[in-house]
Motif scaffolding. Structure first.
Motif, PDB file in Angstrom:
ATOM      1  N   LEU A 310       0.829  -1.190   0.000  1.00 11.78           N
ATOM      2  CA  LEU A 310       0.000   0.000   0.000  1.00 11.78           C
ATOM      3  C   LEU A 310       0.876   1.256   0.000  1.00 11.78           C
ATOM      4  CD1 LEU A 310      -2.729  -0.977   2.638  1.00 11.78           C
ATOM      5  CD2 LEU A 310      -2.834  -1.173   0.145  1.00 11.78           C
ATOM      6  N   ARG A 311       0.397   2.271  -0.687  1.00 15.10           N
ATOM      7  CA  ARG A 311       1.101   3.544  -0.778  1.00 15.10           C
ATOM      8  C   ARG A 311       0.197   4.654  -0.231  1.00 15.10           C
ATOM      9  NH1 ARG A 311       1.505   3.386  -7.050  1.00 15.10           N
ATOM     10  NH2 ARG A 311      -0.659   2.789  -6.586  1.00 15.10           N
ATOM     11  N   PRO A 312       0.763   5.787   0.110  1.00 18.15           N
ATOM     12  CA  PRO A 312      -0.068   6.887   0.629  1.00 18.15           C
ATOM     13  C   PRO A 312      -1.221   7.254  -0.301  1.00 18.15           C
ATOM     14  CG  PRO A 312       2.244   7.359   1.013  1.00 18.15           C
ATOM     15  CD  PRO A 312       2.199   6.117   0.173  1.00 18.15           C
ATOM     16  N   GLU A 313      -0.997   7.157  -1.618  1.00 14.74           N
ATOM     17  CA  GLU A 313      -2.057   7.515  -2.557  1.00 14.74           C
ATOM     18  C   GLU A 313      -3.211   6.508  -2.574  1.00 14.74           C
ATOM     19  OE1 GLU A 313       1.635   6.426  -5.129  1.00 14.74           O
ATOM     20  OE2 GLU A 313       1.203   7.352  -3.173  1.00 14.74           O
ATOM     21  N   ASP A 314      -3.023   5.351  -1.928  1.00 12.31           N
ATOM     22  CA  ASP A 314      -4.110   4.375  -1.825  1.00 12.31           C
ATOM     23  C   ASP A 314      -5.111   4.744  -0.729  1.00 12.31           C
ATOM     24  OD1 ASP A 314      -3.173   2.591  -3.830  1.00 12.31           O
ATOM     25  OD2 ASP A 314      -1.679   1.814  -2.423  1.00 12.31           O
ATOM     26  N   VAL A 315      -4.735   5.658   0.130  1.00 18.72           N
ATOM     27  CA  VAL A 315      -5.598   6.034   1.249  1.00 18.72           C
ATOM     28  C   VAL A 315      -6.749   6.889   0.727  1.00 18.72           C
ATOM     29  CG1 VAL A 315      -5.733   7.226   3.469  1.00 18.72           C
ATOM     30  CG2 VAL A 315      -3.678   5.908   2.879  1.00 18.72           C
ATOM     31  N   LEU A 316      -7.960   6.359   0.837  1.00 18.99           N
ATOM     32  CA  LEU A 316      -9.148   7.065   0.354  1.00 18.99           C
ATOM     33  C   LEU A 316      -9.544   8.183   1.305  1.00 18.99           C
ATOM     34  CD1 LEU A 316     -11.209   3.906  -0.679  1.00 18.99           C
ATOM     35  CD2 LEU A 316      -9.862   5.391  -2.175  1.00 18.99           C
ATOM     36  N   THR A 317      -9.442   7.898   2.585  1.00 11.87           N
ATOM     37  CA  THR A 317      -9.727   8.905   3.613  1.00 11.87           C
ATOM     38  C   THR A 317      -9.192   8.377   4.927  1.00 11.87           C
ATOM     39  OG1 THR A 317     -11.466  10.328   4.546  1.00 11.87           O
ATOM     40  CG2 THR A 317     -12.008   8.007   4.265  1.00 11.87           C
ATOM     41  N   ASP A 471     -24.246  14.640   8.910  1.00 16.90           N
ATOM     42  CA  ASP A 471     -24.992  13.715   9.776  1.00 16.90           C
ATOM     43  C   ASP A 471     -25.508  12.532   8.966  1.00 16.90           C
ATOM     44  OD1 ASP A 471     -24.608  15.667  11.694  1.00 16.90           O
ATOM     45  OD2 ASP A 471     -26.704  16.302  11.769  1.00 16.90           O
ATOM     46  N   VAL A 472     -26.023  12.822   7.775  1.00 21.90           N
ATOM     47  CA  VAL A 472     -26.602  11.777   6.927  1.00 21.90           C
ATOM     48  C   VAL A 472     -25.520  10.942   6.270  1.00 21.90           C
ATOM     49  CG1 VAL A 472     -27.966  11.349   4.843  1.00 21.90           C
ATOM     50  CG2 VAL A 472     -28.710  13.089   6.486  1.00 21.90           C
ATOM     51  N   LEU A 473     -24.543  11.600   5.656  1.00 26.07           N
ATOM     52  CA  LEU A 473     -23.580  10.899   4.797  1.00 26.07           C
ATOM     53  C   LEU A 473     -22.484  10.174   5.560  1.00 26.07           C
ATOM     54  CD1 LEU A 473     -23.039  13.501   1.916  1.00 26.07           C
ATOM     55  CD2 LEU A 473     -24.596  11.546   1.967  1.00 26.07           C
ATOM     56  N   TRP A 474     -22.233  10.542   6.806  1.00 24.98           N
ATOM     57  CA  TRP A 474     -21.080   9.967   7.487  1.00 24.98           C
ATOM     58  C   TRP A 474     -21.410   9.277   8.807  1.00 24.98           C
ATOM     59  CZ3 TRP A 474     -17.039   7.821   6.074  1.00 24.98           C
ATOM     60  CH2 TRP A 474     -15.900   7.688   6.886  1.00 24.98           C
ATOM     61  N   ARG A 475     -22.299   9.866   9.614  1.00 25.22           N
ATOM     62  CA  ARG A 475     -22.579   9.234  10.898  1.00 25.22           C
ATOM     63  C   ARG A 475     -23.792   8.308  10.855  1.00 25.22           C
ATOM     64  NH1 ARG A 475     -20.076  13.930  12.137  1.00 25.22           N
ATOM     65  NH2 ARG A 475     -21.949  15.206  11.838  1.00 25.22           N
ATOM     66  N   ARG A 476     -24.935   8.748  10.306  1.00 21.81           N
ATOM     67  CA  ARG A 476     -26.086   7.849  10.236  1.00 21.81           C
ATOM     68  C   ARG A 476     -25.846   6.745   9.215  1.00 21.81           C
ATOM     69  NH1 ARG A 476     -26.256  11.361  13.221  1.00 21.81           N
ATOM     70  NH2 ARG A 476     -28.023  12.370  14.259  1.00 21.81           N
ATOM     71  N   THR A 477     -25.093   7.055   8.180  1.00 23.95           N
ATOM     72  CA  THR A 477     -24.758   6.092   7.123  1.00 23.95           C
ATOM     73  C   THR A 477     -23.300   6.301   6.747  1.00 23.95           C
ATOM     74  OG1 THR A 477     -25.124   7.467   5.157  1.00 23.95           O
ATOM     75  CG2 THR A 477     -27.087   6.537   6.212  1.00 23.95           C
ATOM     76  N   LYS A 478     -22.858   5.545   5.743  1.00 27.80           N
ATOM     77  CA  LYS A 478     -21.522   5.746   5.178  1.00 27.80           C
ATOM     78  C   LYS A 478     -21.634   6.017   3.679  1.00 27.80           C
ATOM     79  CE  LYS A 478     -19.245   5.345   8.965  1.00 27.80           C
ATOM     80  NZ  LYS A 478     -20.417   5.738   9.778  1.00 27.80           N
ATOM     81  N   HIS A 479     -22.727   6.681   3.288  1.00 25.85           N
ATOM     82  CA  HIS A 479     -22.915   6.993   1.870  1.00 25.85           C
ATOM     83  C   HIS A 479     -21.766   7.828   1.306  1.00 25.85           C
ATOM     84  CE1 HIS A 479     -26.815   5.221   1.315  1.00 25.85           C
ATOM     85  NE2 HIS A 479     -27.391   5.956   2.250  1.00 25.85           N
ATOM     86  N   ARG A 480     -21.097   8.585   2.157  1.00 27.13           N
ATOM     87  CA  ARG A 480     -20.006   9.432   1.671  1.00 27.13           C
ATOM     88  C   ARG A 480     -18.933   8.618   0.948  1.00 27.13           C
ATOM     89  NH1 ARG A 480     -16.527  12.818   5.930  1.00 27.13           N
ATOM     90  NH2 ARG A 480     -14.967  11.187   5.597  1.00 27.13           N
ATOM     91  N   LEU A 481     -18.754   7.377   1.355  1.00 27.17           N
ATOM     92  CA  LEU A 481     -17.733   6.527   0.741  1.00 27.17           C
ATOM     93  C   LEU A 481     -18.163   5.986  -0.618  1.00 27.17           C
ATOM     94  CD1 LEU A 481     -16.590   4.494   3.872  1.00 27.17           C
ATOM     95  CD2 LEU A 481     -15.364   6.363   2.757  1.00 27.17           C
ATOM     96  N   HIS A 482     -19.445   6.165  -0.957  1.00 27.14           N
ATOM     97  CA  HIS A 482     -19.961   5.569  -2.184  1.00 27.14           C
ATOM     98  C   HIS A 482     -20.512   6.598  -3.164  1.00 27.14           C
ATOM     99  CE1 HIS A 482     -19.514   1.751  -0.109  1.00 27.14           C
ATOM    100  NE2 HIS A 482     -20.206   2.248   0.903  1.00 27.14           N
ATOM    101  N   LEU A 483     -20.438   7.865  -2.832  1.00 30.27           N
ATOM    102  CA  LEU A 483     -20.890   8.926  -3.730  1.00 30.27           C
ATOM    103  C   LEU A 483     -19.691   9.708  -4.239  1.00 30.27           C
ATOM    104  CD1 LEU A 483     -23.959  10.466  -1.811  1.00 30.27           C
ATOM    105  CD2 LEU A 483     -23.944   8.604  -3.484  1.00 30.27           C
ATOM    106  N   SER A 484     -19.769  10.144  -5.471  1.00 30.53           N
ATOM    107  CA  SER A 484     -18.705  10.995  -6.013  1.00 30.53           C
ATOM    108  C   SER A 484     -18.748  12.359  -5.331  1.00 30.53           C
ATOM    109  CB  SER A 484     -18.883  11.164  -7.519  1.00 30.53           C
ATOM    110  OG  SER A 484     -20.049  11.932  -7.797  1.00 30.53           O
TER     111      SER A 484
END
Length: 503
Positions: A310-317, A471-484
């Motif tokens: 793994l390289r630093p550029e592989d880190v999504l967040t 609140d919606v995209l990160w804590r109640r769900t993890k949609h943030r990881l799946h939306l552009s």
């Protein structure tokens, strides 16, 4: 300012301990208010390693009672919330350079037997030259130990406790810091201010509970004007998220050169969650973040074991949290106890219960014991009850999630598998409150990308205190990881407009 509202218990802190205490107290018949200065679980409780576990490594520090209690709680919580807590198998490749094999075997034997394990399979030894789990590992690792623990959606665990507390009569106030608390005539006068509306409210409470996590001392001294001989050690733990780089549903646990262990867990289907670090922290808890050295440390730990580098550029967040550990005087942050301690201050006949330390796995027991300490102030209070009570959405027959998922598939044949899995995992039996009378995807309203539809958003706003896109995209769900990024921006614009119109 409105007239004073009189309650039995006022709880400061909307993390896992505060939400758990509010739920337990409300279920015993007490009148309860829970206030949180930000969003539910916005601090430490949404930034964990997402595990309900006994803490295998705590055995090295002779924390046998803590491990035993956590292992017992592991199965209690599995039964209470099988939709957000489920078994996971962990593969621990043996590195002769670190802990000897006999020590690892002894630790795993204790882990299997300390907590009266009933549901989860026990430890087994793997020959990595033949087992599929060995395929992604470097050839020099020939033996591994596989054991069981559980995965948890930590932020949803907090929210579901708050939802149940509210259903049992508690008042839950988010984005509402406690700006002062003072003792008057044998009770507490507590003042809150809603940061979104500016509304100021005043409450009279018989008992004040301080479950503010990293801010526990701040609440004691600045807000309540009290003192406590107890202290917390703030320890930063950081995680990174990368694309998943192995086949199979198992996780890995690897030992680093400094004797720390690093979890490498499957996450959100096609991703991996890697952590954690343990670093003493002295900054503001609100400003914590993973720094470059921590990311390099985690990548190096993975690359020591796996063929794919793994390289630093592989880190999504990445994300980082501050653990408010009870200060037991240990110098090494990794050695500081994960146990919890109560400090009960009865000055002027107005009790203040401060909560120091704790971990996600033992939150229910912490709440139960905390209420036990307050029993004499509330002789009318009901008995312990949470041990066998499901969390919202967790009332699945025999806690058999696979059968429940099959039933939902038959009930909603029009729903794509990914969406069905998303709803069943996050909401369990409450998914019908989202789907309503919809018989097609169009019936779920506007589609924002991925598996995010308007019906879910409206449910989160109406039933789970979501007030911001995060609140919606990160804590109640993890949609943030799946939306552009473009989809996230479009959703944020729509959400903000909707909230303005609602106001």
């Amino acid at each position: 300012m409105n007239k004073r509202d009189m309650v039995d218990l006022f709880v400061i802190g909307g993390g896992i301990n505060g939400a758990g205490i509010a739920r337990d107290a409300a279920g015993r018949g007490l009148s309860v208010v829970l206030c949180e200065k930000d969003d539910l679980s916005e601090g430490t409780s949404s930034r964990s390693g997402k595990l309900v576990h006994g803490g295998l490594r705590y055995l090295e520090y002779y924390e046998f009672r803590l491990v035993r209690e956590a292992l017992i709680e592991r199965e209690v919580l599995m039964n209470a919330a099988p939709h957000i807590i489920w078994p996971m198998r962990f593969v621990l490749p043996h590195s002769p350079e670190d802990r000897p094999a006999w020590l690892v075997r002894l630790g795993l034997f204790l882990y299997d037997h300390l907590g009266g394990r009933k549901k989860l399979p026990g430890t087994r030894t793997l020959d990595l030259r033949r087992a599929p789990e060995g395929a992604p590992l470097l050839d020099r690792y020939t033996r591994a130990f596989e054991y069981s623990d559980c995965w948890v959606d930590d932020a949803r665990l907090v929210v579901l406790n708050a939802v149940d507390a509210a259903a049992r009569g508690a008042t839950v106030l988010t984005r509402t810091p406690c700006i002062s608390a003072r003792r008057e005539d044998g009770a507490w006068t507590v003042t809150t201010r809603n940061t979104r509306t500016g509304e100021i409210r005043e409450f009279r409470a018989k008992v004040l509970v301080n479950a503010a996590g990293p801010w526990v001392k701040d609440v004691v001294e600045r807000v309540a004007g009290a003192n406590s001989a107890r202290n917390v050690r703030l320890v930063k733990g950081s995680h990174i998220i990368v694309p998943k780089f192995w086949e199979g549903a198992n996780a890995y646990l690897v030992q680093n050169h400094d004797k720390r262990v690093i979890f490498i867990n499957p996450y959100e289907g096609d991703k991996a969650l890697i952590g954690t670090t343990d670093i003493a922290y002295e900054g503001a808890a609100e400003q914590v973040s993973a720094d470059e050295s921590e990311i390099e440390y985690l990548l190096a730990a993975v690359n020591r074991y796996f063929k794919e580098k793994l390289r630093p550029e592989d880190v999504l967040t990445s994300f980082s949290g501050v653990r408010p550990l009870f200060d037991d005087g240990q110098g090494n942050p990794s050695a500081v106890t994960r146990d919890y301690v109560f400090d009960l201050d009865e000055t002027e006949g107005a009790p203040l219960l401060n909560v120091f330390g704790g971990k996600i796995t033992t939150f229910r027991e912490l709440a139960e014991r905390g209420l036990g300490k307050l029993q004499r102030f509330f002789p009318q209070m009901g008995a312990d009850w949470t041990h066998a009570a499901p969390l919202p959405g967790g009332n699945i027959e025999n806690a058999d999630f696979d059968s429940f998922r099959a039933r939902i598939k038959a009930e909603y044949p029009w729903m794509p598998r990914s969406l069905r899995d998303h709803y069943t995992r996050l909401y369990g039996t409450r998914l019908s409150q989202i789907v309503g009378s919809a018989t097609s995807l169009e019936g779920l309203g506007r589609h924002f990308g991925g598996d995010l539809y308007e019906a879910e958003v409206r449910y989160l706003v109406e039933a789970e205190w979501a007030t911001t896109p995060e609140d919606v995209l990160w804590r109640r769900t993890k949609h943030r990881l799946h939306l552009s990024e473009a989809e996230q921006a479009d959703f944020a614009d729509w959400f903000s407009a909707e909230m303005r119109e609602a106001a």
